[in-house]
Structure formats: structure tokens, C-alpha cells
Design an enzyme around this catalytic site. Structure first.
Site, PDB file in Angstrom:
ATOM      1  N   GLN A 141      -7.604  14.900   2.770  1.00  0.00           N
ATOM      2  CA  GLN A 141      -6.884  13.976   1.746  1.00  0.00           C
ATOM      3  C   GLN A 141      -7.469  13.841   0.436  1.00  0.00           C
ATOM      4  O   GLN A 141      -8.460  13.521   0.498  1.00  0.00           O
ATOM      5  CB  GLN A 141      -6.722  12.430   2.556  1.00  0.00           C
ATOM      6  N   LEU A 152     -14.111   5.709  -6.279  1.00  0.00           N
ATOM      7  CA  LEU A 152     -12.709   5.555  -5.918  1.00  0.00           C
ATOM      8  C   LEU A 152     -12.017   3.932  -6.673  1.00  0.00           C
ATOM      9  O   LEU A 152     -12.817   3.076  -6.623  1.00  0.00           O
ATOM     10  CB  LEU A 152     -12.411   5.107  -4.351  1.00  0.00           C
ATOM     11  N   HIS A 164     -11.060  12.467  -0.370  1.00  0.00           N
ATOM     12  CA  HIS A 164     -11.250  11.188   0.188  1.00  0.00           C
ATOM     13  C   HIS A 164     -11.483  10.841   1.649  1.00  0.00           C
ATOM     14  O   HIS A 164     -12.117  10.106   2.372  1.00  0.00           O
ATOM     15  CB  HIS A 164     -10.006  10.447  -0.201  1.00  0.00           C
ATOM     16  N   ARG A 219      -3.003  10.838   5.898  1.00  0.00           N
ATOM     17  CA  ARG A 219      -3.045   9.415   6.353  1.00  0.00           C
ATOM     18  C   ARG A 219      -2.575   8.484   5.102  1.00  0.00           C
ATOM     19  O   ARG A 219      -2.632   8.569   4.031  1.00  0.00           O
ATOM     20  CB  ARG A 219      -4.529   9.115   6.421  1.00  0.00           C
ATOM     21  N   GLU A 274      -6.259   2.098  -3.986  1.00  0.00           N
ATOM     22  CA  GLU A 274      -4.858   1.950  -4.141  1.00  0.00           C
ATOM     23  C   GLU A 274      -4.449   0.455  -4.289  1.00  0.00           C
ATOM     24  O   GLU A 274      -3.169   0.548  -4.730  1.00  0.00           O
ATOM     25  CB  GLU A 274      -4.482   2.533  -2.759  1.00  0.00           C
ATOM     26  N   ARG A 320      -0.297   9.375  -0.807  1.00  0.00           N
ATOM     27  CA  ARG A 320      -1.423  10.212  -1.599  1.00  0.00           C
ATOM     28  C   ARG A 320      -1.239  11.565  -1.626  1.00  0.00           C
ATOM     29  O   ARG A 320      -1.557  12.176  -2.928  1.00  0.00           O
ATOM     30  CB  ARG A 320      -2.602  10.077  -0.680  1.00  0.00           C
ATOM     31  N   HIS A 375      -7.336  11.527  -2.703  1.00  0.00           N
ATOM     32  CA  HIS A 375      -6.792  10.314  -3.250  1.00  0.00           C
ATOM     33  C   HIS A 375      -6.542  10.395  -4.541  1.00  0.00           C
ATOM     34  O   HIS A 375      -7.413  11.079  -5.497  1.00  0.00           O
ATOM     35  CB  HIS A 375      -8.025   9.412  -3.039  1.00  0.00           C
ATOM     36  N   PHE A 424       0.877  -1.101   0.016  1.00  0.00           N
ATOM     37  CA  PHE A 424      -0.014   0.289   0.085  1.00  0.00           C
ATOM     38  C   PHE A 424       1.152   1.204   0.212  1.00  0.00           C
ATOM     39  O   PHE A 424       1.988   1.332   0.418  1.00  0.00           O
ATOM     40  CB  PHE A 424      -0.933   0.042   1.373  1.00  0.00           C
TER      41      PHE A 424
HETATM   42  C1  LIG Z   1     -14.334   4.595  -0.940  1.00  0.00           C
HETATM   43  C2  LIG Z   1     -13.514   4.654   0.296  1.00  0.00           C
HETATM   44  C3  LIG Z   1     -12.383   3.601   0.304  1.00  0.00           C
HETATM   45  C4  LIG Z   1     -11.741   3.551   1.527  1.00  0.00           C
HETATM   46  N1  LIG Z   1     -10.811   2.624   1.634  1.00  0.00           N
HETATM   47  C5  LIG Z   1      -9.891   2.250   2.477  1.00  0.00           C
HETATM   48  C6  LIG Z   1      -9.058   1.394   2.640  1.00  0.00           C
HETATM   49  O1  LIG Z   1      -8.609   0.522   2.026  1.00  0.00           O
HETATM   50  N2  LIG Z   1      -8.321   1.255   3.851  1.00  0.00           N
HETATM   51  C7  LIG Z   1      -8.823   2.219   4.858  1.00  0.00           C
HETATM   52  O2  LIG Z   1      -7.897   1.977   5.927  1.00  0.00           O
HETATM   53  N3  LIG Z   1      -9.454   3.046   4.830  1.00  0.00           N
HETATM   54  C8  LIG Z   1      -9.981   3.061   3.861  1.00  0.00           C
HETATM   55  N4  LIG Z   1     -11.031   4.283   3.647  1.00  0.00           N
HETATM   56  C9  LIG Z   1     -11.328   5.198   4.793  1.00  0.00           C
HETATM   57  C10 LIG Z   1     -12.208   4.232   6.026  1.00  0.00           C
HETATM   58  O3  LIG Z   1     -13.113   3.565   5.079  1.00  0.00           O
HETATM   59  C11 LIG Z   1     -13.154   5.353   6.631  1.00  0.00           C
HETATM   60  O4  LIG Z   1     -12.165   6.126   7.323  1.00  0.00           O
HETATM   61  C12 LIG Z   1     -13.682   4.559   7.962  1.00  0.00           C
HETATM   62  O5  LIG Z   1     -14.266   3.440   7.523  1.00  0.00           O
HETATM   63  C13 LIG Z   1     -14.322   5.208   8.654  1.00  0.00           C
HETATM   64  O6  LIG Z   1     -15.163   4.487   9.814  1.00  0.00           O
HETATM   65  P1  LIG Z   1     -16.150   5.099  10.858  1.00  0.00           P
HETATM   66  O7  LIG Z   1     -16.698   4.023  11.579  1.00  0.00           O
HETATM   67  O8  LIG Z   1     -15.286   6.205  11.594  1.00  0.00           O
HETATM   68  O9  LIG Z   1     -17.054   6.040   9.983  1.00  0.00           O
HETATM   69  P2  LIG Z   1     -18.278   5.368   8.957  1.00  0.00           P
HETATM   70  O10 LIG Z   1     -18.059   4.082   8.456  1.00  0.00           O
HETATM   71  O11 LIG Z   1     -18.317   6.545   8.238  1.00  0.00           O
HETATM   72  O12 LIG Z   1     -19.645   5.457  10.069  1.00  0.00           O
HETATM   73  C14 LIG Z   1     -20.198   6.694  10.434  1.00  0.00           C
HETATM   74  C15 LIG Z   1     -21.508   6.012  11.269  1.00  0.00           C
HETATM   75  O13 LIG Z   1     -22.140   7.148  11.786  1.00  0.00           O
HETATM   76  C16 LIG Z   1     -23.601   7.256  11.718  1.00  0.00           C
HETATM   77  N5  LIG Z   1     -23.779   8.810  11.516  1.00  0.00           N
HETATM   78  C17 LIG Z   1     -23.176   9.874  11.227  1.00  0.00           C
HETATM   79  N6  LIG Z   1     -23.817  10.971  11.486  1.00  0.00           N
HETATM   80  C18 LIG Z   1     -24.787  10.580  12.359  1.00  0.00           C
HETATM   81  C19 LIG Z   1     -25.883  11.372  12.950  1.00  0.00           C
HETATM   82  N7  LIG Z   1     -26.107  12.732  13.159  1.00  0.00           N
HETATM   83  N8  LIG Z   1     -26.933  10.610  13.623  1.00  0.00           N
HETATM   84  C20 LIG Z   1     -26.759   9.205  13.891  1.00  0.00           C
HETATM   85  N9  LIG Z   1     -25.745   8.615  13.152  1.00  0.00           N
HETATM   86  C21 LIG Z   1     -24.779   9.289  12.286  1.00  0.00           C
HETATM   87  C22 LIG Z   1     -23.585   6.713  10.163  1.00  0.00           C
HETATM   88  O14 LIG Z   1     -24.921   6.327   9.990  1.00  0.00           O
HETATM   89  C23 LIG Z   1     -22.688   5.657  10.134  1.00  0.00           C
HETATM   90  O15 LIG Z   1     -23.111   4.615  10.712  1.00  0.00           O
HETATM   91  C24 LIG Z   1     -11.865   4.395   2.365  1.00  0.00           C
HETATM   92  C25 LIG Z   1     -13.011   5.344   2.445  1.00  0.00           C
HETATM   93  C26 LIG Z   1     -13.908   5.497   1.514  1.00  0.00           C
HETATM   94  C27 LIG Z   1     -14.615   6.406   1.117  1.00  0.00           C
END
Ligand SMILES: Cc1cc2nc3c(=O)[nH]c(=O)nc-3n(C[C@H](O)[C@H](O)[C@H](O)COP(=O)(O)OP(=O)(O)OC[C@H]3O[C@@H](n4cnc5c(N)ncnc54)[C@H](O)[C@@H]3O)c2cc1C
Ligand code: FES
Lengths: 592, 254
Positions: free
Chosen positions: A232, A244, A363, A398, A247, A292, A234, A118
Site C-alpha cells: 500500500q 506520514l 505504508h 487495506r 488520513e 488509498r 499512502h 476514514f
Molecule cells: C506511520 C504509520 C501510521 C499508521 N496508522 C494506522 C492507523 O491509524 N490505523 C491503523 O489501523 N493502522 C495504522 N498503521 C498500520 C498499523 O500501525 C500496523 O499495521 C500495525 O501497528 C502493525 O502491528 P504489529 O503488531 O503487527 O507489528 P509492529 O507494531 O510493527 O510490531 C512488530 C514487533 O515485532 C518485533 N520484531 C520484528 N522482527 C523481529 C525479530 N527478528 N526478532 C524479534 N522481534 C522482532 C519488533 O520488535 C516489534 O516489537 C500505521 C502504520 C504506520 C507505519
């Protein structure tokens, strides 16, 4: 009336961080009742879209020290090194734990866990489940939460406000989207795990739910947002949709080509390319596997030199090529099936036969709610983890595949702290909390639902579209005082407009327009913190590149930015030292 | 270049669970064939909103075929006419100018209709809650090699785990059977070492919950497999039946 539901711990967010946190509370103390809130059904959380994988040292040729160094240098030394050490040391345990819960990690021929290269990582250490890593991680976590009877889910509940009494957080006011009624969900500890805020930009890989709600909730409650200027880009998004291309495509050996077919990254101090047939290709921390920020910046320079090509079908946006053809159909189908699927569906091309047009796309938000290494915020009773928080392990940039472990490591950690401290503070009076929830319902009714602004009001969608364009123009890959100031002014103006938002849907059940309006007010606050932080940091570091201050300035800015909200005024900016333990700031070198 | 088509939509509109519901007809003119089906609905909704009408409620999120939230029956086909494709990845070029599209939610006792095209799929959660996880406490981090899993098994588990839980299998099945879903969920664990200890208990509990939710039985129509956007194979139903049978035989007193 606001119905009240009493719990011990409220987790806001059903993504990877939130689910991991909920499981941790349930495991640590089966006596505590946990409320798990999510504005969408948990499996829709953005974690599901992560493709590439999660980093954790597991192979004998790798070591923790190197993972730490890669992360710290990738972050341009803005990460807190104590937090990085926690992340790196705990990552393997978390990934093995997921395996035990049933996560189908991809395997090597000998049956051991497979890892891939990566960007910015010196050794192969990214665990993956083909290119649906986030999907399988989230599924595994979600299915695991289902086994704990102490976890009560509140799906499709939108947290609109933190309930604060006696100087501590005691729950959230949440709208039940199915009925439109406001509920007071009270608890001794509240953990925010609401994800990032990429949707404040027009061109992003982030779905429409990544509006930074949790950041706005904390910010309004007086908690500072940290390092918000670091966003960031991407380097490889599909030009039309921003979808996306992981990577992992480069990790498997994909190469970047400009209009003339040149592997242009060699012109940007990222090393010399090897032939794709060379068994040593791709080389870690070199060329296509650089970090990135540097790759996205290289794109910008190529465009200035006229080396990108225009895509007529997408309003003439510029693009370069990501070429994976040399991997061959078999390998593409085995390792990157989803990339092929996305290219076919959204770009109408087959990457087995054609190079993929790509351009940089917003991203990830490195910044977020300021927490300590145990997930505590400045507000007693309030904790945060995941992309909404800034611990910080990501600093100014990141590294791919670090955030999927960050959500596990710090999701659990914040939950442990919240569990320990759940009994310490006096529980606020539930009546007072209920009244606050009721007031919030009243406010929404009066300002948005009653149609008070029917004449001369603006539609939420209008404000949102404007806001997203303003950020793209003013706070893009390269910024300067002028572009940022323009963005700050435009945001102030938009905030005034937002106060006059008017809705067409005045109903209760599934009133998406209302939720959009609420999200937009939060997005404006988050965007303003980003822009003002960017303005204050007069240096260039990682993803924050100021054309008017092109150098990194450790003497002044080896510091975290803290943005404090002020009523009807620009945020107050303050600074906080970066924790340096073992890796003193040095030159960030790739390809050498 | 952009090609535009005009369509007639007959869409199921229902205000809440207890509402009787009805079809309403809309003209969808000037639809770019490059749009996805959901983008087409967005456009229709924007126009409805302009006219001061309530937009059509439909579930979606990722729009990339992974979250399993989208779904509707189009002219009798769950997720529309394309194989292995969820609604969000269906494109308008699949339709002809002047065509009429009948758009309905999943219709089955197990999934109450909440509003328009939005259904309540929590029955699926309850089935998983009945056993679709690993409870064995394996909290101690073992040596770094972890558990070795033969690659072929890992691949079958992976394929099963690809189920996005959208519910199309139920919507497509004349018996409203949820067996493809349940089979996939069980198979994921049956092929991994960590899933072995509870294999029998899992089979019995999940099948029991599936029946309690009112889903029907599989009578080998294979329409589920045809409708499945994740290409889950009916093999997993066979696997589930084997596991269940073995579990029942084992639990019978000799
Ligand atoms: C397309 C893409 C690919 C990625 N690929 C990678 C990868 O390969 N490797 C890597 O390490 N990272 C990757 N990332 C980054 C990584 O996926 C995210 O940083 C990570 O999943 C975030 O997780 P989280 O639990 O913090 O938030 P999220 O998974 O975004 O969850 C947020 C949660 O909060 C809830 N929520 C938000 N606001 C409210 C509200 N007001 N009231 C109630 N609930 C709410 C939502 O419903 C959701 O359940 C990628 C990101 C993207 C967009
Ligand atoms: S919207 Fe996520 S699968 Fe269709």
C-alpha cells in the site's frame, strides 16, 4: 554454547499483535509460561506510530454489514470474507476491552466514545485517541502485559531462525543484542507477530525496524508468503522524510489540491467536491475519503499531466497539497495536534497557515505469512498474526484503521489457537533445538563476524540502499513486466553480493551492523517474493496496478498468490481460492 | 538553503555496564543545520565506521517523538535546549557554528548505563508492573454505549497518558526523582472510571516500587516538567501525592 530457555509459548514481536497475543495466552491459561521476544523495546514497536485510529462499529447509525462491505470492496474482493466477518464482528469487543484496560479513547461531549471518518469507510467508525491512537493502544497493552507474572520478556532479542524438529516448530534461535550471544528459546507453539516489511522500499512511512523478519523466518521454513505483490502507498507522506500525515487529516475535512489549486480527485471518478464550508463535507467514500490505492494512483496521473509541483529542497520530487487551513487553529490543535507538530518539525511549515506538501509513500504490506482464520500456518506449531500475517482481511488494498483492529482480533485469535494446541504435539528434544541454535551462531560467526570477506566484501548498508531503490523503481504504484523483471534480476544480483557482506564491527554488545546484515538477507527474500508475485499476477487489482494489464481479471485472478521459497532459485508461485461468503465480486465504486 | 556548521562533540563512551567510561572528542564538520540531532549522530557514526571505529551507541526508534527511546543530556540539559522536544526532534539549527557539545547518557542510579548513551530503563517497567494497569476483570462486553467518561476527565487522563517514559524527568532532577513519570502513570487511571477500584492499592504499590528502585524524592524544583518532551505537568505529582496520602490514611488501622 547456546543457553536454553524453556517456555510453553513463544511470541515473537512486542507490537500490538504480539502484546495482545501474549495477554491472551496468559488470560486463557495461567499455567502456561510465555516468552515475549522483541528486537526492540516493546514500546518502540511500530504500532506506536499509528495516528489515525481503529475501526469498530459502535454508533447506532452504523452496522456490521456496512463495515464488512467497505472492507471487502476496499480490498477489491481479494479479502477472505469469513476472515473479514470475524474482524468486523469482534472489533467493537476488542476496542471496549482496551478501554477497560485504560486506553484513553477520545470522547464526544456526551461522554461516549468519539469516532471519526476514514478513507473507504461509509460511516464514521474509527475510534481514536487524538492523533496518537497507536501510542495509547500500545501503552495500554504493554502496561497490561506487565501484570501477568507468566509473561517473561526478552527485550532486544533478535529472532534469527526458527527451530524446527520432527516437522514442527519448537522455538526460535535469538541473538541477545546486549551481549551478542545466541539463545535457544524453546516452546510448544511459536507465534510470529513481527510486523510489516515497508522498509524494503526506499520511500516509506515505516521505520528501519520494519524489515519483514518474521515473513523471512517463515518463508525459509517452507511456509508460503501470500499476496506479497500488494503493497500500500499512502497518499499523504511528507516529501523529504516520508513521515506520514494521517488520513485523519482528511477525515477531519482536509482537501487535496494540485499545482493549480484544483481538487483534482474529482477528475478520477471519486465524486464531486462539496464546499469545505458545507456541513456535509467531508463525505464518506468520496473524494478525499476514497481508498488509498485510488488516491495514490490519481497522484501518479496528475504528475503525468504536469499538475504536481517540484520540491527543490528534496531533489525535485513531485508533490501536491493537503490543505487543512480551513479547519482553523482550534480544531487542528484539538483533533490533529501531532500533525501540526510533525509539519513544524519536519517540514518547517505551520499547517494552520500553509497547505502541507505531500506525496504517496509506501505504508503497509497487505501480504504476509499465509495463515488460516485461526492464525495457523502450514508448519505445525507455528502461528502468525498482525501485519506480518496474511489472513487475509486486507486483500488488494487495506482500509485505514482496519489494521489496528486486525492486530487485536487476530493477535488474540492466533494466541487462543496456539494455547489450545500447545499441548497437542510432542515436544521436540531440547538438545536437538539447542544444537540448531548453536549452529546458527556458528554460521553467523563464520559468514559475518570473522571478517572472512574483509577484502572484496560489500558493506550491508550498500546492499540495503540498493535493494530499497530497486523495489521503488520496479514495484512502485504502477508496474509492468519490464520494470518487474528488472527488479527481479537486480534482486538476484544483490543476493549474490549479500553473500559477501563484510562488517566493520566484530563485537558482541549492540552490534547494529550485524543485525542490519541479518535483516538484509531477510529483506532480499521478502522483496523477491513481492517482485515474483507481482510478475505472476497479470491483472490490475487494488494496489497492484500493471500498466500492461490494466483490467481486473476475476476469471483468472480472484485468487491469492502463494510464493514458496526455493533454494538458489526464483520462488515457485501457486494460487489459492479466495473465500467468498456473502459479497460476490462487483464493481468498486466510490463517489457515486 | 543548506547551511553548514562545524561542531566539537565530547561524547561519553562506555563499553559495558561495568566499564568506567570516558569522554571522547570528535569533530563534526559540515553538519547541515536542517538535520535532526540524531541524523547528525548518524553522520558522525558513518564517519567513525569509515575510520574503522565503533559507532556511538544511542537509543532511538520512531524519531517522531512518541516511542520515548531517544535521550541524552546535551550541555547539561536532558533532551537538549528545546522545551517539549525529545532528542529526535531537536534540530541542528539550534546550535552555532564552532560550538562544543557535551553529550552524555542519563546519569542516575536507577538507570544503569549499558553502552555509550544507552541506559537500562527497566526500573520504569517494574514500577508500572507494581500497579500501573487495570486488573478488574471487565471482559464482558457491555452494551454498546460503554462507560461514559466526562470529556474533561478524558482529557486529563489523555494528557497524563501522553508520557513516553523516556526518563528525562529523572535525568533532569537534582534528586533523581521519578515522580513525574509515576505521577503521570497513576493520574491516567485516577481520572478514568475503570481506574477507580484499585486506586489506593495502585498508589501504594507504585510509590513503594519507585522508592525500592532508588529514585529520589520531589523537592519542587520543577526541572522535570521543563525537561519533559511530552509536556507533562507537575500537577500530576500533586495528584499522586494526594492519592498516596489518602491511601496510606485509609490503610492505617483506626
Ligand atoms: C506511520 C504509520 C501510521 C499508521 N496508522 C494506522 C492507523 O491509524 N490505523 C491503523 O489501523 N493502522 C495504522 N498503521 C498500520 C498499523 O500501525 C500496523 O499495521 C500495525 O501497528 C502493525 O502491528 P504489529 O503488531 O503487527 O507489528 P509492529 O507494531 O510493527 O510490531 C512488530 C514487533 O515485532 C518485533 N520484531 C520484528 N522482527 C523481529 C525479530 N527478528 N526478532 C524479534 N522481534 C522482532 C519488533 O520488535 C516489534 O516489537 C500505521 C502504520 C504506520 C507505519
Ligand atoms: S526516537 Fe522515539 S521519541 Fe525520540
Amino acid at each position: 554454547m547456546a543457553e536454553t530457555f524453556e517456555h510453553d509459548v513463544v511470541v515473537v514481536g512486542g507490537g500490538g499483535a504480539g502484546l495482545r497475543a501474549a495477554i491472551a495466552v496468559a488470560e486463557r491459561n495461567p499455567e502456561l509460561s510465555v516468552a515475549l521476544l522483541s528486537k526492540v523495546y516493546p514500546m518502540r514497536s511500530h504500532t506506536v506510530t499509528a495516528e489515525g485510529g481503529a475501526a469498530g462499529v459502535i454508533k447506532s447509525n452504523d452496522d456490521l454489514e456496512t463495515h464488512c462491505y467497505d472492507t471487502v470492496s476496499g480490498a477489491d474482493w481479494l479479502a477472505d470474507q469469513d476472515a473479514v466477518e470475524i474482524l468486523v464482528n469482534d472489533a467493537p469487543r476488542q476496542l471496549i476491552q482496551l478501554e477497560h484496560w485504560g486506553c484513553p479513547w477520545s470522547r464526544e461531549r456526551d461522554g461516549s466514545v468519539a469516532v471519526r471518518s476514514f478513507g473507504g469507510m461509509k460511516n464514521q467508525r474509527t475510534w481514536y485517541a487524538a492523533d496518537k491512537s497507536g501510542f495509547h493502544m500500545l501503552h495500554t497493552l504493554f502496561q497490561t502485559t506487565l501484570k501477568y507474572p507468566t509473561i517473561t520478556r526478552y527485550d532486544e532479542h533478535y529472532a534469527a531462525k526458527l527451530l524446527i524438529e520432527d516437522g514442527r516448530c519448537g522455538g526460535v534461535a535469538a541473538l541477545d543484542l546486549r551481549t551478542g550471544s545466541m539463545r535457544a528459546i524453546t516452546a510448544n507453539s511459536v507465534i510470529l507477530a513481527t510486523g510489516g516489511a515497508g522498509y524494503v522500499f526506499a520511500f516509506t512511512t515505516n521505520g528501519a525496524i520494519k524489515t519483514g523478519d518474521g515473513m523471512a523466518l517463515a518463508y525459509r521454513a517452507g511456509v508460503p508468503l501470500k499476496d506479497m505483490e500488494f503493497v500500500q502507498y499512502h497518499p499523504t507522506g511528507l516529501p523529504g522524510t516520508g513521515i506520514l500525515i494521517t488520513e485523519a487529516a482528511r477525515g477531519e475535512g482536509g482537501i487535496m489540491l494540485n499545482r493549480h489549486g484544483r481538487r483534482y480527485l474529482q477528475d478520477y471518478d471519486l465524486g464531486q467536491p462539496l464546499e469545505v464550508t458545507d456541513p456535509r463535507h467531508p463525505q464518506n467514500r468520496m473524494m478525499e475519503l476514497g481508498p488509498r490505492d485510488r488516491l495514490s494512483q490519481a497522484f501518479h496521473y496528475e504528475r503525468e499531466k504536469g499538475n504536481t509541483f517540484k520540491m527543490e529542497e528534496f531533489e525535485d520530487v513531485d508533490a501536491v497539497h493537503l490543505d487543512i487551513r480551513h479547519l482553523g487553529e482550534k480544531r487542528i490543535d484539538e483533533r490533529l495536534p501531532f500533525v501540526r507538530e510533525l509539519c513544524r518539525d519536519y517540514q518547517g511549515i505551520d499547517p494552520v497557515h500553509e497547505p502541507i506538501p505531500v506525496r504517496p509513500v509506501v505504508h503497509y504490506t497487505m501480504g504476509g505469512i499465509d495463515t488460516d482464520i485461526d492464525g495457523r500456518t502450514a508448519l505445525p506449531g507455528l502461528y502468525a498474526a498482525g501485519e506480518c500475517a496474511c489472513v487475509s482481511v486486507n486483500g488488494a488494498n487495506r482500509l485505514g484503521s482496519n489494521s489496528l483492529v486486525e492486530i487485536l482480533v487476530f493477535g488474540e485469535r492466533a494466541a487462543n489457537t496456539a494455547t489450545e494446541e500447545a499441548g497437542e504435539l510432542k515436544r521436540p528434544n531440547p538438545d536437538a533445538l539447542r544444537t540448531q541454535a548453536k549452529d546458527e551462531a556458528k554460521r553467523i560467526q563464520q559468514t559475518l563476524l570473522n571478517g572472512a570477506n574483509a577484502n572484496g566484501g560489500v558493506r550491508p548498508a550498500h546492499v540495503r540502499n540498493k535493494l530499497r531503490k530497486v523495489m521503488e523503481a520496479g514495484c512502485g504504484i504502477f508496474r509492468d513486466a519490464g520494470t518487474i523483471q528488472t527488479a527481479c534480476d537486480a534482486l538476484a544480483e544483490l543476493s549474490e553480493q549479500a553473500a559477501r557482506m563484510t562488517l566493520d564491527d566484530h563485537g558482541g554488545a549492540y552490534n547494529t551492523q550485524l543485525i542490519n546484515a541479518l535483516e538484509i538477507t531477510g529483506m532480499l527474500e521478502v522483496a523477491s517474493a513481492m517482485a515474483h508475485s507481482a510478475h505472476a499476477r497479470t491483472e490490475s487489482r487494488g494496489s497492484h496496478q500493471r500498466t500492461d494489464y490494466p483490467e481486473r481479471d476475476d476469471a483468472q485472478f480472484l485468487k491469492h498468490t502463494l510464493a514458496y521459497r526455493q533454494e538458489a532459485a526464483a520462488p515457485r508461485i501457486d494460487w489459492k481460492d479466495v473465500t467468498i461468503t456473502r459479497w460476490p465480486p462487483g464493481e468498486r465504486t466510490y463517489g457515486r | 538553503m543548506a547551511q553548514m556548521i562545524n561542531l566539537t562533540l565530547k561524547v561519553w563512551r562506555q563499553d559495558h555496564v561495568n566499564d568506567k567510561g570516558r569522554f571522547e572528542e570528535y569533530r563534526a564538520n559540515n553538519i547541515d543545520t536542517a538535520m535532526s540531532f540524531l541524523e547528525m549522530l548518524d553522520v558522525v557514526n558513518e564517519r567513525l565506521e569509515k575510520d574503522g571505529k565503533a559507532p556511538i551507541a544511542f537509543d532511538h526508534d520512531c524519531r517522531e517523538g512518541i516511542c520515548g527511546q531517544c535521550g541524552a543530556v546535551i550541555n547539561g540539559k536532558a533532551h537538549g535546549p528545546d522545551k517539549g522536544t525529545p532528542l529526535c526532534q531537536l534540530h541542528m539549527r539550534r546550535f552555532r557554528d564552532g560550538q562544543t557539545l557535551i553529550i552524555e547518557p542519563w546519569r542516575t542510579k536507577g538507570f544503569p548505563i549499558l553502552r555509550d548513551l544507552v541506559v537500562d530503563r527497566s526500573a520504569f517497567d517494574r514500577i508500572v508492573a507494581a500497579g500501573g494497569y487495570v486488573t478488574v476483570r471487565t471482559g464482558q462486553a457491555p452494551e454498546a454505549a460503554t462507560i461514559l467518561v466526562p470529556r474533561d476527565d478524558a482529557e486529563v487522563a489523555f494528557e497524563a497518558a501522553a508520557c513516553i517514559g523516556c526518563g528525562a524527568c529523572v535525568a533532569a532532577c537534582p534528586n533523581a526523582s521519578a515522580m513525574l513519570f509515576v505521577g503521570a502513570k497513576m493520574s491516567q487511571f485516577s481520572h478514568l472510571p475503570q481506574g477507580q477500584p484499585e486506586r489506593h492499592r495502585r498508589a501504594i504499590n507504585m510509590v513503594r516500587q519507585m522508592d525500592a528502585e532508588g529514585f529520589g524524592n520531589c523537592t519542587n524544583h520543577y526541572l522535570c516538567e521543563a525537561a519533559c518532551p511530552a509536556n507533562i505537568s507537575v500537577e500530576h505529582i500533586a495528584q499522586m501525592n494526594r492519592d498516596y496520602l489518602r491511601a496510606v490514611l485509609k490503610s492505617k488501622p483506626a
